[in-house]
Write an enzyme that holds these catalytic residues in place. Structure first.
Site, PDB file in Angstrom:
ATOM      1  N   ASP A  16      90.519  26.898  70.633  1.00 64.77           N
ATOM      2  CA  ASP A  16      89.183  27.733  69.702  1.00 64.77           C
ATOM      3  C   ASP A  16      87.795  26.607  69.558  1.00 64.77           C
ATOM      4  O   ASP A  16      87.346  25.703  68.734  1.00 64.77           O
ATOM      5  CB  ASP A  16      89.337  27.878  68.256  1.00 64.77           C
ATOM      6  CG  ASP A  16      90.669  28.412  68.083  1.00 64.77           C
ATOM      7  OD1 ASP A  16      90.813  29.659  68.877  1.00 64.77           O
ATOM      8  OD2 ASP A  16      91.866  28.425  66.572  1.00 64.77           O
ATOM      9  N   GLU A 188      85.692  38.029  65.647  1.00 68.59           N
ATOM     10  CA  GLU A 188      85.363  37.322  64.799  1.00 68.59           C
ATOM     11  C   GLU A 188      85.246  35.917  65.965  1.00 68.59           C
ATOM     12  O   GLU A 188      84.078  36.366  66.534  1.00 68.59           O
ATOM     13  CB  GLU A 188      86.962  36.983  65.302  1.00 68.59           C
ATOM     14  CG  GLU A 188      88.176  37.244  66.554  1.00 68.59           C
ATOM     15  CD  GLU A 188      89.902  36.524  66.178  1.00 68.59           C
ATOM     16  OE1 GLU A 188      90.338  36.502  65.404  1.00 68.59           O
ATOM     17  OE2 GLU A 188      89.922  37.033  67.970  1.00 68.59           O
TER      18      GLU A 188
END
Length: 523
Positions: A16, A188
């Site tokens: 991430d 997302e």
């Protein structure tokens, strides 16, 4: 003059990535999940060499993860800079199974990237993957995905936005759903960038496994409607034989010379689509088309070798992989499970020249394990430690561990047996099933015990010694491919860690002392 880097630029568990440039300095923040301290920060000046900085979330008041489930904790941080301050947004995920997700989002700030970082400001809990966009007029906007737990609805319900007030130190005004996502779904990880009159919304879609992707949409208004890039996804490994699989969850950065790069996560399977190193961070060079869409050079499949600009060479002083525990503080690469480094369980000062771990809870515990570990970041590695430990009961153990989570780990440990006295064994837990793959080997009652593990991709061989010179194998080669995101009934997100731990299930807190920890990597 240009040069090339080899991906991943941050090998091992670094998922991430949020990338940022401030002046001539580049920074990447990555998720840490249940590992403490929270959020990993890296610094570079040339996009090739990356220096590990102190983690920003070092206090329990900033991040209280006691009791957090496996792969809970810190999800998808976002690093930004404005008004002379670094802003760090992060999620503390408290529950993630079943219909619900309790995803609490916070903001901390610092004038210096190395801290001190402020106490957290609570933002919201409506979904995860929050990010902060600083618009040209000075306004600030929080984005996050919206979680919908209701039956019959898609749980990934779109990207919502709300204004953040620096004066009131909270979110203000209406919440607006600005983007429902594309047909890939599982929308997302939103990030917004402004260029040439457009707001560009970068999202992750397809789920964070082998169908993962980076998608882009744009609008002349921050609130949409957003036009989807006609060639989406901009980046994906899905249905390719790319060396870097799972490509997705991207963020963009512009260099001093106006070049653009995409930081994204990826995975490198070693066996049966299992990635024992976890999800890693890679960089891709990008370019803009004449009609103002961004593309990855070489196509949408992640490239292993990537050209970087001729920036000032950056040669940071890296932490040594040999730790003799003689410094004032623990090295930045050390992590614990869920709790800070406090003297009630860990110390490098209580016995000079040793790391002392006071026996904690079991390897199944979500609360107070006494475990100190670092990432495995290479497919070939050798780890070695020297342990001084005098257990009196079978409930007291200490040793060398290869750890994914409470469900999956392999543990070479010294313990006590009523008949044999001090002894050595190997415990392996796979998908929560406990097994003693080597039950007992008798050891001298006194003196140090040397422990070693050698990794060759998915194979692990343990060794032990009583003098540090003559080594003996213990057990056969273990298959550690279960130490991966991909070997579980329910999705998980970390990677293999290697380290030292100590348990005292009697509650007496018997200490184990480690003289050193050596980590040698291969490919």
């Amino acid at each position: 003059m240009t040069k090339k880097i080899v991906n991943p630029v941050l090998p091992g568990f670094h998922p991430d990535p949020s990338i940022l440039r401030v002046g001539d300095d580049y920074f990447i923040a990555t998720s840490t999940f249940e590992w403490f301290p929270g959020v990993e920060l890296y610094h570079s000046k040339d996009l090739e060499h990356w220096e590990l900085l102190p983690s920003p979330l070092q206090r329990r008041s900033q991040l209280d993860m006691i009791g957090n489930i496996d792969s809970g904790g810190v999800w998808a941080p976002c690093l930004s800079y404005s008004d002379g301050l670094f802003y760090l947004i992060y999620t503390d995920m408290k529950s993630r199974t079943g219909a619900y997700k309790d995803s609490h989002n916070y903001l901390v700030t610092a004038e210096n990237i190395e801290g001190p970082w402020s106490e957290p400001i609570y933002l919201n809990s409506s979904g995860f993957d929050p990010s902060l966009f600083h618009d040209e007029d000075g306004s600030k906007w929080l984005l996050n995905m919206l979680w919908d737990y209701r039956s019959g609805n898609h749980s990934f319900a779109g990207i919502v936005i709300q204004q953040y007030s620096t004066e009131k130190r909270r979110l203000v005004g209406p919440v607006t759903n600005i983007f429902k996502g594309t047909e890939l779904g599982v929308t997302e990880a939103p990030h917004v960038y402004k260029r040439n009159g457009y707001y560009y919304l970068v999202t992750a879609e397809g789920g964070t496994g082998y169908e993962h992707a980076v998608t882009i949409a744009r609008s002349p208004s921050l609130f949409g409607p957003y036009e989807v890039d006609p060639t989406n996804p901009v980046l994906t490994s899905h249905r390719t034989d790319a060396y870097l699989q799972k490509g997705g969850h991207g963020s963009l950065v512009e260099t001093q010379q106006g070049e653009w790069y995409l930081a994204h996560l990826c995975g490198r399977p070693v066996k049966d689509d299992r990635c024992i190193l976890g999800r890693e961070t890679a960089l891709q060079k990008c370019y803009w088309t004449s009609d103002d869409w961004i593309r990855v050079e070489g196509g949408s499949s992640p490239q292993t070798e990537v050209e970087i600009p001729a920036l000032e060479e950056f040669l940071p002083q890296q932490e040594e992989n040999v730790d003799d525990f003689t410094g004032e503080n623990l090295k930045h690469h050390w992590k614990s499970l869920r709790r800070p480094f406090t003297s009630d369980w860990v110390s490098i000062k209580e016995r000079e020249g040793y790391l002392r771990l006071k026996g904690g809870e079991s390897l199944n515990s979500l609360h107070r394990q006494s475990l100190l570990a670092r990432r495995l970041d290479s497919f070939e590695a050798e780890v070695e430690t020297c342990l001084e430990f005098s257990p009196e009961y079978f409930q007291q153990m200490a040793g060398l561990i290869f750890y994914y989570d409470t469900e999956d780990h392999v543990y070479l440990n010294v313990s006590h047996d009523e008949e044999m006295g001090r002894c050595l064994g190997i415990i392996e837990t796979t998908a929560g099933k406990y097994e003693e793959i080597v039950r007992k080997i008798s050891l001298p009652e006194e003196g140090p015990i040397y422990l070693k593990g050698i990794v060759n991709r998915e194979r692990l061989q343990f060794y032990y010694s009583t003098d540090g010179e003559e080594w003996e194998k213990i057990g056969g080669e273990a298959d550690i491919s279960h130490l991966s995101d991909d070997n579980a009934d329910y999705i998980r997100f970390t990677g293999t860690f290697i380290g030292m731990c100590s348990q005292d299930l009697s509650g007496a807190g018997t200490p184990a002392d480690f003289k050193y920890f050596h980590y040698t990597t291969g490919k």
